[in-house]
Design an enzyme around this catalytic site. Structure first.
Site, PDB file in Angstrom:
ATOM      1  N   ASN A  95       0.239   3.993  -2.260  1.00  0.00           N
ATOM      2  CA  ASN A  95       0.308   3.371  -0.946  1.00  0.00           C
ATOM      3  C   ASN A  95       1.630   3.757  -0.291  1.00  0.00           C
ATOM      4  O   ASN A  95       2.690   3.312  -0.736  1.00  0.00           O
ATOM      5  CB  ASN A  95       0.188   1.848  -1.132  1.00  0.00           C
ATOM      6  CG  ASN A  95       0.310   1.070   0.158  1.00  0.00           C
ATOM      7  OD1 ASN A  95       0.724   1.604   1.189  1.00  0.00           O
ATOM      8  ND2 ASN A  95      -0.050  -0.196   0.115  1.00  0.00           N
TER       9      ASN A  95
ATOM     10  N   CYS B  10       2.382  -1.900   6.825  1.00  0.00           N
ATOM     11  CA  CYS B  10       1.405  -0.841   6.568  1.00  0.00           C
ATOM     12  C   CYS B  10       0.480  -0.592   7.770  1.00  0.00           C
ATOM     13  O   CYS B  10      -0.245   0.402   7.795  1.00  0.00           O
ATOM     14  CB  CYS B  10       0.576  -1.169   5.331  1.00  0.00           C
ATOM     15  SG  CYS B  10       1.592  -1.388   3.862  1.00  0.00           S
TER      16      CYS B  10
ATOM     17  N   HIS C 168      -6.019   2.549   5.802  1.00  0.00           N
ATOM     18  CA  HIS C 168      -4.768   2.462   5.054  1.00  0.00           C
ATOM     19  C   HIS C 168      -5.093   2.620   3.565  1.00  0.00           C
ATOM     20  O   HIS C 168      -6.027   2.000   3.048  1.00  0.00           O
ATOM     21  CB  HIS C 168      -4.101   1.115   5.333  1.00  0.00           C
ATOM     22  CG  HIS C 168      -2.931   0.850   4.464  1.00  0.00           C
ATOM     23  ND1 HIS C 168      -1.947   1.790   4.239  1.00  0.00           N
ATOM     24  CD2 HIS C 168      -2.573  -0.253   3.740  1.00  0.00           C
ATOM     25  CE1 HIS C 168      -1.051   1.273   3.423  1.00  0.00           C
ATOM     26  NE2 HIS C 168      -1.406   0.046   3.097  1.00  0.00           N
TER      27      HIS C 168
END
Ligand code: COA
Length: 351
Positions: free
Chosen positions: A287, A113, A257
């Protein structure tokens, strides 16, 4: 040294929406639980015919159009992804081929990520040193293909998508001013996705608080990842402010993020700022791993949250463990000072 300016940006999300209620029809969860613990309301899921390359390509085309940069002039393509279509050819090479970006080097980057900020850092170094005059930096993911849809702790969190930025070199101050990459491989076992040919990491076991070992799907110890994410988010913001000799008052927006709204809330509290300083769009996207920051950045521009002259902080964190952060001075009009590579070529030919 040149400054690496963000002159183009674009994102692409698959059409199909999967709501929390949709998931609650197949496993033991509820919309209320997911919203309360994560802030996520829905996510986009790629169609069976979709590929990571296809998502990346759509985002790239949009970013190039905003920059007004012909694909033939692109010199470097980096795709951050944990869900490539192939180990090789890289996703970046396939994007390069579809764009017919014949002057570009291309490679994939694996930092989970944090991948987009890692890629932005690497591309910035290449542009700043003059090694290339521009770069296309993409985060693209098909998380839906690597989830155990029976694991309610992970499958509710993720979504698919892609985002891209164009970096172009200029002597004019601004752009990606500073950035840093970090990692902690000793905690690699709390968030994993095994490769097709691997054995799961031996230390993995649900009994001792590590993630669950499941081949080819994401395994995670949610509580430990939560604590890690909150800590490094706060430390990243503090470190980049120190590196740039700025304070939080100088920052217009933090684009983190997009993992969990409670992580952002907790970080904001520890930093003593309003949660509003952290841009969020995870309610609609979930996500999207390496795609989440460029997708959020595009949405923030669209929402009118970013203006010329603003200082932004981008912070990524995730598997590895990895984390990375960048300070960006946004210069919306910088594209107008771009000199196409073909112009340089012509000038060189005349000399
Ligand atoms: N629906 C309903 N209940 C769920 C659930 C779901 N989708 N997922 C877990 N639960 C249950 C657990 O089984 C547990 O039940 P129990 O008390 O009967 O054992 C209970 O909810 C509490 O679980 P817990 O793990 O303490 O919840 P939490 O508040 O820590 O939230 C996460 C779980 C995964 C949402 C949270 O830990 C998190 O977001 N961590 C970070 C994950 C992340 O961002 N990963 C990517 C980083 S890049």
């Amino acid at each position: 040294m040149n400054y690496a300016h963000i002159t183009g940006w674009g994102s692409y999300l698959p059409e199909q929406i999967l709501t929390n209620e949709d998931i609650a029809r197949t496993i033991d969860t509820t919309d209320a639980w997911i919203r309360q613990r994560t802030g996520i309301g829905q996510r986009r899921i790629a169609a069976s015919r979709d590929t990571t390359t296809g998502l990346a390509l759509q985002a790239a085309l949009r970013a190039l159009a905003v920059a007004g940069l012909p694909a033939a002039d692109v010199e470097l393509i980096i795709v951050a992804t944990s869900t490539p279509d192939y180990m090789f050819p890289s996703t970046a090479c396939q994007v390069q081929g579809h764009l017919n970006a014949t002057r570009a080097g291309a490679f994939d980057l694996s930092a989970a990520c944090s991948g987009f900020v890692y890629a932005l850092h690497m591309a910035t170094q290449a542009v700043a040193t003059g090694s290339v005059s521009n770069a296309l930096v993409i985060g693209a993911e098909m998380m839906s293909r690597v989830l155990d849809w029976q694991d309610r702790e992970t499958c509710v969190l993720f979504g698919d998508g892609a985002g891209a930025v164009v970096l172009q070199g200029s002597s004019r101050p601004g752009g990606v001013l500073t950035s840093k990459l970090r990692s902690d491989g000793l905690q690699s076992d709390i968030l994993c996705l095994s490769a097709a040919n691997s054995n799961p990491i031996p230390a993995l076991s649900s009994e001792n608080g590590h993630a669950r070992p499941v081949q080819n799907t994401i395994s995670m110890n949610g509580r430990r990842v939560f604590r890690f994410a909150t800590r490094v988010l706060v430390e990243s913001v503090q470190d980049i402010l120190a590196m740039a000799n700025l304070t939080l008052d100088d920052i217009s927006l933090i684009v983190p993020h997009q993992a969990n709204f409670r992580i952002l809330e907790s970080a904001a509290k520890q930093l003593g700022v309003s949660p509003e300083l952290f841009y969020t769009n995870l309610e609609d996207t979930g996500n999207t791993s390496a795609a989440s920051i460029p997708v959020a950045l595009c949405k923030a521009v669209e929402d009118g949250r970013i203006h010329s002259g603003d200082h932004l902080i981008l912070v990524g964190f995730g598997g590895g463990l990895t984390w990375a952060y960048a300070l960006v001075e946004w210069q919306k009009d910088v594209a107008s000072i771009y000199i196409p590579a073909t112009y340089h070529a012509a000038a060189f030919a005349r000399a």
